[in-house]
Scaffold this active site. Sequence first.
Site, PDB file in Angstrom:
ATOM      1  N   TYR A 141       0.800  -1.222   0.000  1.00  0.00           N
ATOM      2  CA  TYR A 141       0.000   0.000   0.000  1.00  0.00           C
ATOM      3  C   TYR A 141       0.837   1.279   0.000  1.00  0.00           C
ATOM      4  O   TYR A 141       0.388   2.309  -0.465  1.00  0.00           O
ATOM      5  CB  TYR A 141      -0.891   0.033   1.247  1.00  0.00           C
ATOM      6  CG  TYR A 141      -2.220  -0.666   1.092  1.00  0.00           C
ATOM      7  CD1 TYR A 141      -2.286  -2.024   0.895  1.00  0.00           C
ATOM      8  CD2 TYR A 141      -3.404   0.048   1.163  1.00  0.00           C
ATOM      9  CE1 TYR A 141      -3.496  -2.666   0.773  1.00  0.00           C
ATOM     10  CE2 TYR A 141      -4.622  -0.587   1.046  1.00  0.00           C
ATOM     11  CZ  TYR A 141      -4.665  -1.943   0.853  1.00  0.00           C
ATOM     12  OH  TYR A 141      -5.864  -2.561   0.726  1.00  0.00           O
ATOM     13  N   LYS A 211       2.579 -15.736   1.718  1.00  0.00           N
ATOM     14  CA  LYS A 211       2.776 -16.412   0.425  1.00  0.00           C
ATOM     15  C   LYS A 211       4.266 -16.744   0.358  1.00  0.00           C
ATOM     16  O   LYS A 211       4.994 -16.350  -0.564  1.00  0.00           O
ATOM     17  CB  LYS A 211       2.312 -15.485  -0.710  1.00  0.00           C
ATOM     18  CG  LYS A 211       2.297 -16.089  -2.085  1.00  0.00           C
ATOM     19  CD  LYS A 211       1.168 -17.079  -2.314  1.00  0.00           C
ATOM     20  CE  LYS A 211       1.322 -17.751  -3.670  1.00  0.00           C
ATOM     21  NZ  LYS A 211       0.379 -18.856  -3.877  1.00  0.00           N
ATOM     22  N   ASP A 243      -3.637 -18.252  -0.533  1.00  0.00           N
ATOM     23  CA  ASP A 243      -4.634 -18.872  -1.428  1.00  0.00           C
ATOM     24  C   ASP A 243      -5.428 -19.937  -0.678  1.00  0.00           C
ATOM     25  O   ASP A 243      -6.655 -20.006  -0.764  1.00  0.00           O
ATOM     26  CB  ASP A 243      -3.986 -19.415  -2.720  1.00  0.00           C
ATOM     27  CG  ASP A 243      -2.693 -20.180  -2.488  1.00  0.00           C
ATOM     28  OD1 ASP A 243      -2.221 -20.264  -1.339  1.00  0.00           O
ATOM     29  OD2 ASP A 243      -2.147 -20.706  -3.484  1.00  0.00           O
ATOM     30  N   ASP A 267      -6.819  -6.961   3.650  1.00  0.00           N
ATOM     31  CA  ASP A 267      -7.891  -6.231   2.969  1.00  0.00           C
ATOM     32  C   ASP A 267      -8.785  -7.218   2.221  1.00  0.00           C
ATOM     33  O   ASP A 267     -10.008  -7.197   2.334  1.00  0.00           O
ATOM     34  CB  ASP A 267      -7.283  -5.217   1.989  1.00  0.00           C
ATOM     35  CG  ASP A 267      -8.347  -4.427   1.244  1.00  0.00           C
ATOM     36  OD1 ASP A 267      -9.317  -3.989   1.888  1.00  0.00           O
ATOM     37  OD2 ASP A 267      -8.216  -4.264   0.017  1.00  0.00           O
ATOM     38  N   ASP A 271     -12.923  -8.833   3.410  1.00  0.00           N
ATOM     39  CA  ASP A 271     -14.171  -8.757   2.639  1.00  0.00           C
ATOM     40  C   ASP A 271     -14.728 -10.163   2.421  1.00  0.00           C
ATOM     41  O   ASP A 271     -15.946 -10.385   2.490  1.00  0.00           O
ATOM     42  CB  ASP A 271     -13.948  -8.092   1.268  1.00  0.00           C
ATOM     43  CG  ASP A 271     -14.094  -6.568   1.316  1.00  0.00           C
ATOM     44  OD1 ASP A 271     -13.802  -5.976   2.374  1.00  0.00           O
ATOM     45  OD2 ASP A 271     -14.489  -5.969   0.291  1.00  0.00           O
TER      46      ASP A 271
END
Length: 389
Positions: A141, A211, A243, A267, A271
Amino acid sequence: MKKTIVLLPGDGIGPEVTRAAAAILRESAQEFNHQFEFEEFPIGGAAIDAAGTPLPNETLDGCRKADAVFLGAVGGPKWDALPVGKRPERGLLDLRKGLGLYVNVRPVKLLEPLRGISPLKADRLGDLDLEIVRELAGGMYFGEHGHTTEEGVERAWDSGMYFGEHGHTTEKGVERAWDTESYSTPEIERIASFAYARAENRSRRLCSVDKANVLTSSQLWRRTVTAMSAVYPAVKLEHIYVDNAAMQLTLRPAQFDVILSSNMFGDILSDAAAALVGSIGLIPSASFGSSAPLFEPIHGSAPSLAGTDSANPIGSILSATMMLRDAFGLSLEADWVEQSLQRVLSGGYRTPDIAEPGARAVGGSVFTEILREEMQRTFEHAERYGWGV
Ligand code: NAD
Ligand code: IPM
Ligand code: MN
């Protein structure tokens, strides 16, 4: 108790859900004899329109002086054509940065009366009650952004969206853009300490998302989090690739308790986790750092709902109860609001996003008003409800 609370309504449904949170905070102050002073400042698109910048200095200064900050949401189609560094969303990132907020907690807890609206079958849903601890001040970000033109590199700004090197080039007619993920050991340690402590106070399970099979930054993340487990022997640490985390959240979310993640992974996963309880409009968040804490629902400005009074205010109201509990230590007040909310939902009242056939569908402002009435009833029948006694 005397507190100064800054309200940043922002754009789209931001002002509507902020009104709901403020109404509940005012009610708490009145019933429990606190003095909450509210100040309001522009942020996001509203601030671009009013002051030409998504985070005016007065807004940041006001937040720095406050005991706690509440934000609705920012962004919308009106400002979508602006470059990344000038958009409403940049105001929120600069606010997080300006307040030194590096922790973002997003609790995703099934509200029992809403069990039926989950897209998951009941046996898979289980007793979903998890917390995503999202790193908020680093990663992809925030970092170097820029773009190149045919004449050469033109740096647009140094510390860009989601901290990391970003860029955009045009070479021989081929455009290129990049964003860089980068974390230092201290950045990982400070967010991981928070997550370990959180896990110690819950079910003592911590699942760190990365990851590390592909990204060097994730390898440092995993190594650092693993090394810290010696300091928290009571916490059972697990690692999961992002994943697989997305899949496991969908298949068997109740296996998770505290989830630790980078800015970007948090983030996305939050959701996805929100969908499991039926609506993103239900999920609150709290951010902590070196200055005033910030409370905000995790959803955005939902432009298509703005002005229709159909936005769900629950995520916003639960962000207000997080403010009461986690910023001010007012647990009784927070319990009062949350237990009243459970009863309003048990009474069948629903905003459109969570309304099943036969539900008492109401707009967001009516829902908030019904909650306020129920909060009054909770007081009157405190003994019968076994509340506060
Ligand atoms: P969004 O969260 O605004 O909306 C996603 C979906 O959820 C939409 O279908 C929307 O109608 C629904 N929804 C969101 N909040 C709801 C609520 N309270 N009640 C009922 N339904 C709700 O995300 P988006 O559409 O990807 O983004 C819209 C704008 O918001 C963009 O400009 C984006 O950058 C911005 N945004 C801001 C924040 C923030 O301010 N914290 C967070 C996310 C997105
Ligand atoms: C969120 C939002 C923000 C983020 C955007 C609006 C900058 O999506 O709070 O989840 O990505 O952090
Ligand atoms: Mn988001």
